[in-house]
Design a protein around this motif. Structure first.
Motif, PDB file in Angstrom:
ATOM      1  N   LYS A  96       0.843  -1.193   0.000  1.00 36.42           N
ATOM      2  CA  LYS A  96       0.000   0.000   0.000  1.00 36.42           C
ATOM      3  C   LYS A  96       0.874   1.237   0.000  1.00 36.42           C
ATOM      4  N   MET A  97       0.396   2.263  -0.644  1.00 33.11           N
ATOM      5  CA  MET A  97       1.126   3.530  -0.690  1.00 33.11           C
ATOM      6  C   MET A  97       1.031   4.232   0.658  1.00 33.11           C
ATOM      7  N   VAL A  98       2.097   4.894   1.054  1.00 35.05           N
ATOM      8  CA  VAL A  98       2.123   5.643   2.302  1.00 35.05           C
ATOM      9  C   VAL A  98       1.653   7.060   2.020  1.00 35.05           C
ATOM     10  N   ASN A  99       0.718   7.527   2.833  1.00 27.90           N
ATOM     11  CA  ASN A  99       0.183   8.862   2.684  1.00 27.90           C
ATOM     12  C   ASN A  99       1.135   9.857   3.357  1.00 27.90           C
ATOM     13  N   ASN A 100       1.687  10.781   2.598  1.00 32.48           N
ATOM     14  CA  ASN A 100       2.633  11.755   3.152  1.00 32.48           C
ATOM     15  C   ASN A 100       1.983  12.660   4.188  1.00 32.48           C
ATOM     16  N   GLN A 101       0.718  12.976   4.003  1.00 31.72           N
ATOM     17  CA  GLN A 101       0.010  13.851   4.944  1.00 31.72           C
ATOM     18  C   GLN A 101      -0.062  13.205   6.326  1.00 31.72           C
ATOM     19  N   GLU A 102      -0.366  11.901   6.380  1.00 29.19           N
ATOM     20  CA  GLU A 102      -0.437  11.199   7.665  1.00 29.19           C
ATOM     21  C   GLU A 102       0.930  11.168   8.336  1.00 29.19           C
ATOM     22  N   GLU A 103       1.979  10.931   7.564  1.00 31.47           N
ATOM     23  CA  GLU A 103       3.327  10.904   8.116  1.00 31.47           C
ATOM     24  C   GLU A 103       3.714  12.270   8.686  1.00 31.47           C
ATOM     25  N   LEU A 104       3.368  13.334   7.975  1.00 33.38           N
ATOM     26  CA  LEU A 104       3.671  14.686   8.465  1.00 33.38           C
ATOM     27  C   LEU A 104       2.903  14.992   9.746  1.00 33.38           C
ATOM     28  N   GLU A 105       1.640  14.557   9.831  1.00 39.21           N
ATOM     29  CA  GLU A 105       0.848  14.788  11.044  1.00 39.21           C
ATOM     30  C   GLU A 105       1.450  14.058  12.243  1.00 39.21           C
ATOM     31  N   LYS A 106       1.919  12.823  12.042  1.00 39.44           N
ATOM     32  CA  LYS A 106       2.553  12.069  13.123  1.00 39.44           C
ATOM     33  C   LYS A 106       3.817  12.776  13.603  1.00 39.44           C
TER      34      LYS A 106
END
Length: 166
Positions: A96-106
């Motif tokens: 699955k592709m990793v969502n950059n927005q979720e990574e930035l929020e974390k």
């Protein structure tokens, strides 16, 4: 010179006492659950209740094995005591592709906590990212009453399936 200790106000005990003072209680790193807990792993564990055999009649006894996906993502290894016991070819791979927005929020959330508790690190909540990573891993083996077992592997955003002949 004689000093009457009853009339001295102790503002800082370290200035008068010849030894340092320590806070009472247990530090976070000294808690029994952290010291004696099973070390975390980056790979899921599978319980294999079957005795597995290959074409040359080599056997793999039932037990608990760590499932490791090779960097080439073409083979899964069953590992016991850091020794490879079996290799299974990957038949199906889904990444699955990793969502950059979720990574930035974390990352922003982690930085906010570090900034908030910069002056008082003991009050900072314990980092649970390692537990979340452990909860996101899974491995299982299924007997489909066919001529093979199905080994399923999931670790984060990678899912793999391999087949083991009976």
């Amino acid at each position: 010179m004689l000093i009457d200790c009853n009339h001295i106000a102790l503002n800082n005990a370290n200035d008068i006492l010849p030894y340092g003072t320590y806070k009472s209680g247990i530090m976070d790193g000294e808690k029994a659950i952290n010291i004696y807990a099973y070390p975390s792993s980056d790979y899921p564990i599978v319980n294999i209740p079957y005795e597995l055999r290959d074409i040359e009649y080599n056997t793999l006894p039932p037990g608990h094995y760590m499932v490791v996906l090779a960097p080439s993502r073409k083979i899964m290894y069953l590992v016991e005591s850091n020794k490879i016991k079996a290799s299974i070819p990957v038949a199906d791979l889904v990444e699955k592709m990793v969502n950059n927005q979720e990574e930035l929020e974390k990352l922003e959330k982690k930085q906010k906590l570090e900034k908030k508790y910069k002056n008082n690190p003991r009050k900072r909540p314990k980092d649970t990212s390692e537990f979340e990573k452990q909860a996101d891993m899974e491995a299982s083996i299924e007997d489909n009453n066919e001529d093979y077992y199905t080994l399923k592997y999931r670790n984060g955003n990678i899912q793999a399936t391999g087949y083991i002949l009976k």
